[in-house]
Motif scaffolding. Structure first.
Motif, PDB file in Angstrom:
ATOM      1  N   LEU A 165       0.722  -1.271  -0.045  1.00  0.00           N
ATOM      2  CA  LEU A 165      -0.094   0.232   0.065  1.00  0.00           C
ATOM      3  C   LEU A 165       0.915   1.278   0.001  1.00  0.00           C
ATOM      4  CD1 LEU A 165      -2.595  -1.137   2.455  1.00  0.00           C
ATOM      5  CD2 LEU A 165      -2.588  -1.549   0.074  1.00  0.00           C
ATOM      6  N   ALA A 166       0.552   2.378  -0.786  1.00  0.00           N
ATOM      7  CA  ALA A 166       1.454   3.500  -0.924  1.00  0.00           C
ATOM      8  C   ALA A 166       1.308   4.220   0.435  1.00  0.00           C
ATOM      9  CB  ALA A 166       0.817   4.146  -2.027  1.00  0.00           C
ATOM     10  N   PRO A 167       2.309   4.777   0.770  1.00  0.00           N
ATOM     11  CA  PRO A 167       2.643   5.490   2.055  1.00  0.00           C
ATOM     12  C   PRO A 167       1.678   6.574   2.142  1.00  0.00           C
ATOM     13  CG  PRO A 167       4.642   5.790   0.672  1.00  0.00           C
ATOM     14  CD  PRO A 167       3.997   4.850   0.002  1.00  0.00           C
ATOM     15  N   LYS A 168       1.438   7.203   3.251  1.00  0.00           N
ATOM     16  CA  LYS A 168       0.424   8.222   3.923  1.00  0.00           C
ATOM     17  C   LYS A 168       0.813   9.324   2.982  1.00  0.00           C
ATOM     18  CE  LYS A 168      -2.973   8.719   6.681  1.00  0.00           C
ATOM     19  NZ  LYS A 168      -4.249   7.719   6.904  1.00  0.00           N
ATOM     20  N   GLN A 169       1.942   9.726   2.731  1.00  0.00           N
ATOM     21  CA  GLN A 169       2.151  10.845   2.012  1.00  0.00           C
ATOM     22  C   GLN A 169       1.868  11.067   0.704  1.00  0.00           C
ATOM     23  OE1 GLN A 169       4.639   9.348   3.657  1.00  0.00           O
ATOM     24  NE2 GLN A 169       6.477   9.220   2.475  1.00  0.00           N
ATOM     25  N   THR A 170       1.935   9.878   0.079  1.00  0.00           N
ATOM     26  CA  THR A 170       1.174   9.555  -1.248  1.00  0.00           C
ATOM     27  C   THR A 170      -0.195   9.884  -1.363  1.00  0.00           C
ATOM     28  OG1 THR A 170       2.849   8.050  -2.001  1.00  0.00           O
ATOM     29  CG2 THR A 170       1.029   8.132  -3.374  1.00  0.00           C
TER      30      THR A 170
END
Length: 201
Positions: A165-170
């Motif tokens: 899963l792409a990180p939070k900032q993405t």
């Protein structure tokens, strides 16, 4: 496992190659890079970018968006690696996505690998698919639940190996939730969940 698969991938196919932004990162290992597109302009640009990088092994395949299955015959061979990013959120329906996955399965050699990115739905309002107005919401038209996409991969015959899963900032930058699935086509018959289920009495 996916980490035990022999590298490098000499024959690569990308579904939705665009202008070659992904392709340039694979040409150091690839002997052939096949781009599947519904736009001839995108294929032309991808070829130009790869040629400028010194790669002459690009082959573009133009398909009709209504018949993704024609890519199997048009590509004309099997591949070691199937790639598709920032495409599945643009497709018209989850069912259409399943059709693409069946094509991907057919295009891969036994033991071949695939990496596919999707926009996923975590139940929040912002992540749910927007399927009423394609021209307004085309980049967010189709979403899947993570477990739903995993199950579809198994139904098609793939062995899913991981999801990232792409990180939070993405998420904060795009407003979207992205997941990357790694999978393989079984090297031997009867090695996939779908085949095991079909073999049950």
């Amino acid at each position: 496992s996916i980490t035990a698969t022999a590298a490098p991938a000499r024959r690569i196919v990308e579904w939705g190659c665009g202008g070659g932004a992904n392709a340039v990162h694979f040409i150091s290992e690839a002997r052939e890079f096949c781009g599947i597109e519904i736009s001839q302009a995108s294929l032309d640009e991808c070829q130009r970018v790869l040629q400028e990088a010194g790669f002459e092994g690009f082959r573009g395949v133009l398909i009709d968006a209504e018949t993704p299955e024609q890519a199997v015959q048009s590509a004309g061979q099997v591949f070691d690696f199937f790639l598709s990013t920032y495409v599945f959120e643009l497709i018209p329906s989850r069912k259409y996505g399943e059709r693409i996955l069946h094509v991907a399965y057919q295009m891969l050699r036994p033991g071949g690998l695939a990496l596919i990115q999707i926009r996923y739905d975590d139940g929040s309002e912002r992540s749910t698919q927007k399927y009423l107005d394609y021209f307004r919401d085309c980049t967010r038209f189709t979403s899947y639940r993570v477990e739903e996409f995993w199950a579809i991969l198994e139904k098609v015959g793939f062995v899913p190996e991981f999801v990232w899963l792409a990180p939070k900032q993405t998420e904060e930058l795009s407003g979207d939730l992205y997941a990357y699935f790694g999978m393989r086509k079984p090297a031997h018959a009867g090695d996939s969940v779908a085949e095991l289920e079909s073999a049950k009495p």
